[in-house]
Design a protein around this motif. Structure first.
Motif, PDB file in Angstrom:
ATOM      1  N   PHE A  86       0.824  -1.219   0.000  1.00  0.00           N
ATOM      2  CA  PHE A  86       0.000   0.000   0.000  1.00  0.00           C
ATOM      3  C   PHE A  86       0.853   1.263   0.000  1.00  0.00           C
ATOM      4  O   PHE A  86       0.407   2.321  -0.430  1.00  0.00           O
ATOM      5  N   ARG A  87       2.099   1.166   0.462  1.00  0.00           N
ATOM      6  CA  ARG A  87       2.967   2.348   0.503  1.00  0.00           C
ATOM      7  C   ARG A  87       3.356   2.831  -0.890  1.00  0.00           C
ATOM      8  O   ARG A  87       3.802   3.967  -1.055  1.00  0.00           O
ATOM      9  N   VAL A  90      -1.272   5.377  -4.555  1.00  0.00           N
ATOM     10  CA  VAL A  90      -2.083   6.485  -4.069  1.00  0.00           C
ATOM     11  C   VAL A  90      -3.221   5.926  -3.199  1.00  0.00           C
ATOM     12  O   VAL A  90      -3.860   4.943  -3.579  1.00  0.00           O
ATOM     13  N   PRO A  91      -3.479   6.520  -2.052  1.00  0.00           N
ATOM     14  CA  PRO A  91      -4.543   5.997  -1.168  1.00  0.00           C
ATOM     15  C   PRO A  91      -5.945   6.348  -1.657  1.00  0.00           C
ATOM     16  O   PRO A  91      -6.689   7.100  -1.028  1.00  0.00           O
ATOM     17  N   LYS A  93      -9.720   5.136  -2.600  1.00  0.00           N
ATOM     18  CA  LYS A  93     -10.649   4.085  -2.213  1.00  0.00           C
ATOM     19  C   LYS A  93     -11.525   3.683  -3.402  1.00  0.00           C
ATOM     20  O   LYS A  93     -12.211   4.508  -3.984  1.00  0.00           O
ATOM     21  N   GLN A 102     -12.613   0.664  -0.235  1.00  0.00           N
ATOM     22  CA  GLN A 102     -11.625  -0.406  -0.372  1.00  0.00           C
ATOM     23  C   GLN A 102     -10.375   0.129  -1.057  1.00  0.00           C
ATOM     24  O   GLN A 102     -10.435   0.616  -2.182  1.00  0.00           O
ATOM     25  N   PHE A 103      -9.244   0.020  -0.375  1.00  0.00           N
ATOM     26  CA  PHE A 103      -7.974   0.336  -1.009  1.00  0.00           C
ATOM     27  C   PHE A 103      -7.562  -0.836  -1.891  1.00  0.00           C
ATOM     28  O   PHE A 103      -7.893  -1.980  -1.617  1.00  0.00           O
ATOM     29  N   CYS A 106      -4.401  -3.590   1.018  1.00  0.00           N
ATOM     30  CA  CYS A 106      -4.767  -3.318   2.404  1.00  0.00           C
ATOM     31  C   CYS A 106      -3.747  -2.409   3.075  1.00  0.00           C
ATOM     32  O   CYS A 106      -2.529  -2.560   2.889  1.00  0.00           O
ATOM     33  N   HIS A 107      -4.237  -1.495   3.883  1.00  0.00           N
ATOM     34  CA  HIS A 107      -3.361  -0.633   4.673  1.00  0.00           C
ATOM     35  C   HIS A 107      -3.019  -1.313   5.997  1.00  0.00           C
ATOM     36  O   HIS A 107      -1.965  -1.926   6.125  1.00  0.00           O
ATOM     37  N   ASP A 108      -3.889  -1.224   6.967  1.00  0.00           N
ATOM     38  CA  ASP A 108      -3.577  -1.798   8.281  1.00  0.00           C
ATOM     39  C   ASP A 108      -4.420  -3.006   8.626  1.00  0.00           C
ATOM     40  O   ASP A 108      -4.238  -3.611   9.674  1.00  0.00           O
TER      41      ASP A 108
END
Length: 774
Positions: A86-87, A90-91, A93, A102-103, A106-108
């Motif tokens: 995810f890093r 671009v975040p 959704k 939904q990204f 997954c972020h966290d």
């Protein structure tokens, strides 16, 4: 050079000219030869130089906190060209228009078995698979919830903390006075029904090919239903202007609603290509198709109905849909289910309470019928149950309450054409009106209602389609449309409409669709909109092209335009039949003498009323027009084993004027196939106690085959709708909504037990018979 033609001598049909109407003709599909000879290009066939293989690392847990991801071992593997988490993206959704949660990665937190955690691109598929095994993810396993009823409870684990609830969307709408309607009713009945999580199981797996160019442009090849929608949201997801993004629709090996949106894999492939600076092909495995691609919404539907003097006066529908881990199209499908229920029959009072609930399961999305099959099974099963309780004939009960042309439904839909009563009568006659002879045999009917286009708040409040038509100097026609040929005969239908509007044979028309750089804009193929919205755009473009030809001919022939008409690829004078000129000669004159072009653009945005986020509309409704159907079938049952066999299915459909009867029949048969699969053998994507899907292979997830299909009689109760091109309406989807209830009704007629959940299996029948005897 201007030439005059003797109509009697030169306007005799010549080779390649056909004196038949294109609209209404049973013509072969324009893409048939490519497909049967293996020349159609699908995603697997896209050949790009230096292409890499992309693979996605997916969560093995239904719910887990991601405390860390170490990709160093994967990056050091020879042959690996890119690894992303995810890093690296671009975040943005992803979701249905503005409803994204939904990204792409997954972020966290991972929220279902199959959630996208990381991705790799490597020189071959084997290396990419090995690289996935070298990515180290530190998971903290969390409690999970699979049942939407449990997920709605106040103490349930919440999937998305920012929402504060697992109810992703809800709808509470009332028309008329429901409380008064029930109070005044002679009888009130309330019943509950349940449908399963049906998988699309497209022949072609999901995926795409992405190529991030050195000029920071992005080209994507994908089997999408909505090229322009994918382009719009993909540009946002990768932070590029629309001018830098191109989406190419390749051959589509099955869609059924599963390819209407932008999905995480589209974004992932783009970022892998950006990082590797090489094209990336990312295709699902068949196992991923089951646990990582989207499904139909499982649904619990409760229906309360009030009857007065044998007429349905009041209805209250409550629906709880399991949307899976992310919202996707849950709000829209939930709203569509409630809206459709308000349009079945001539009711005066209606209330809908709908809930779209998030759980730690696969994401649910559009699937043929868009809430219709879940509703249709419940509503049309209850119609028979009510008729039985009141000792009424179920066919007559439907006829007495059926919608008719000129009606406006309780929620405001105006039926500019409606041959529902003819459909019911025709389907009844097709099985000779008498029950099949013999013990444990029965007959059941169900009706269906659908839409033709959908103006909603989800795609920028639009239902627009555009098309262009260019006549070449030899009189042949090139048509561009923005929709996509997804196996429904879309390109053929557009060619027939263009040919008929311009008075040329279909073999003189080519259709180009699905490329966002070259084709006209269109929202795509969903909600049975292709023939009517794209078709109207094509007809408008053809009318403009024809107008330019007539203007030029009037000057060339020194004849008033009002006296000119098109016949056999010529423009002739009605006042003097000896004055005529071929369309090719006019086109050549326009190009070479006038320095212009024979070109027309059609833009069609129907004047329907906007749907709000509940899916309901102000009068006259958010659909352009409305198709109807009736399904009638025979069944025989073995009481000892619970096995049953369907003898014949009669389907009568009001789809307006069929552009191509063969294509209509194909859609009817496809609808029956999906409806029967849902009703009989498809188990639904169930989950085990650990929150993992039970089915990963076609060996486990049963499907019907062509050999399992019963005899189907297709009947068109033709109407001429004033809204569509040549009177056409949609046909896809609504029949799927009717098959399950028709089967349940036939089984009850045969053996006296009522099935209230799908699929209907021999085991369930035996259990029902045992309960009935106890």
């Amino acid at each position: 050079m201007l030439k005059h033609h003797d109509a009697g001598a030169e306007m005799v049909p010549q080779e390649g000219v056909h004196e038949v109407d294109n609209v209404g003709a049973r013509l072969g599909r324009t893409d048939a030869w490519r497909k049967v000879t293996g020349q159609e290009q699908y995603m697997e066939d896209v050949p790009l130089v230096s292409q890499l293989w992309g693979k996605i690392l997916r969560s093995p847990h239904p719910h887990a906190r991601i405390r860390g991801i170490d990709v160093s071992r994967a990056e050091s593997l020879p042959g690996v060209k890119a690894v992303i988490t995810f890093r690296d993206i671009v975040p943005f959704k992803i979701g249905y228009s503005t409803h994204g949660d939904q990204f792409a990665l997954c972020h966290d937190r991972a929220r279902y078995v199959g959630d996208e955690v990381a991705a790799v691109a490597a020189v071959d598929e084997e290396t990419a698979e090995k690289a996935l095994s070298l990515i180290d993810v530190d998971y903290e396993v969390l409690p999970f919830v699979l049942d939407p009823i449990e997920a709605m409870k106040p103490d349930a684990i919440v999937l998305h903390k920012d929402k504060g609830t697992n109810i992703a969307a809800e709808n509470h709408t009332e028309f008329g006075d429901v409380e008064k309607g029930f109070a005044e009713a002679d009888h009130v009945f309330e019943d509950e029904f349940e449908t399963q999580r049906q998988c699309h199981v497209c022949m072609e797996v999901h995926g795409c090919v992405a190529n991030w160019g050195n000029d920071d442009s992005l080209s994507v090849w994908t089997s999408t239903q909505s090229p322009h929608i994918v382009k719009r949201f993909l540009a946002k997801a990768v932070d590029l202007p629309l001018s830098k993004v191109r989406v190419n629709r390749v051959g589509v090996g099955g869609a059924f609603g599963s390819r209407t949106d932008l999905f995480p894999h589209d974004v992932i492939a783009a970022y892998l290509s950006k990082k590797a600076r090489r094209p990336v092909k990312l295709l699902f495995s068949r196992q991923e198709e089951f646990y990582a691609s989207a499904t139909r919404h499982p649904a619990l539907v409760r229906i309360k109905t009030g009857i007065k003097d044998g007429m349905i006066t009041t209805r209250h529908v409550t629906a709880i849909l399991n949307g899976g881990a992310y919202t996707s199209q849950t709000g829209a499908v939930m709203g569509s289910l409630g809206w459709k229920a308000s349009n079945y029959y001539r009711i005066e009072n209606y209330r809908y309470d709908g809930y779209g609930v998030l759980t730690n399961t696969s994401v649910a999305t559009a699937y043929r019928g868009y809430g219709g099959p879940q509703l249709g099974f419940a509503l049309e099963s209850q119609i028979d149950m009510i008729a039985e309780r009141l000792e009424l004939d179920p066919v007559e009960f439907r006829l007495n309450n059926a919608n008719r042309q000129g009606d406006t439904s309780v929620s405001g839909s105006y039926f500019s054409s409606c041959e529902l009563t003819q459909c019911i009568e025709a389907a009844d006659r097709a099985l000779e009106g008498e029950k099949p002879a013999g013990r444990d045999q029965g007959r059941g009917m169900a009706i269906g209602f659908g839409e033709s286009g959908w103006r909603g708040a989800y795609y920028n409040n639009s239902d627009v389609s555009a098309a262009t038509i260019k006549m070449n100097m030899d009189g042949s026609i090139h048509t561009t449309v923005g929709g996509a040929e997804i196996g429904t005969g879309y390109d053929t239908t557009m060619a027939q409409i263009a040919a008929d509007a311009l008075g040329v044979p279909i073999d003189q028309v080519s259709v180009h669709s699905g490329d966002t750089n070259d084709a006209a804009y269109d929202l795509g193929l969903y909600a049975s909109r292709g023939a009517i919205t794209s078709g109207m755009a094509v007809k408008l473009a053809a009318d403009k092209t024809k107008g330019k030809l007539l203007d030029a001919a009037a000057k060339m022939l020194d004849t008033p335009r009002s006296e000119l008409s098109i016949e056999n690829r010529c423009i002739v004078s009605s006042a003097n039949p000896n004055i005529a000129i071929t369309m090719a000669e006019i086109a050549e004159h326009i190009y070479e003498e006038e320095g212009s072009a024979v070109f027309g653009t059609g833009i069609y945005d129907p004047q329907t009323h906007l749907a709000d986020e509940t899916g309901f509309h102000a009068s006259p409704g958010g659909s352009i027009t409305y198709p109807f159907c009736a399904v009638n079938l025979d069944v025989s049952v073995n009481r000892d084993t619970g096995e049953f066999k369907i003898g014949k299915i009669a389907v009568a459909v009001d789809c307006g004027k069929p552009i191509n009867p063969a294509i209509v029949e194909g859609q009817i048969e496809g609808d029956v196939f999906h409806g029967l699969g849902m009703a009989t053998v498809e188990p639904g994507l169930d989950y085990d106690d650990a929150g993992a899907p039970k089915y990963h292979h076609l060996v486990d997830y049963k499907l019907l085959t062509a050999a399992d299909m019963p005899q189907i009689e297709c009947i068109v109760a033709e109407s001429t709708d004033p809204t569509g091109p040549f009177g056409v309406k949609g046909v896809t989807q609504l029949i799927t909504s009717s098959v399950g209830a028709a089967l349940a009704n036939a089984l009850n007629d045969a053996i006296g037990v009522r099935m209230t959940s799908l699929p209907i299996t021999p085991e369930k029948i035996l259990q029902a018979l045992e309960r009935a005897q106890s």
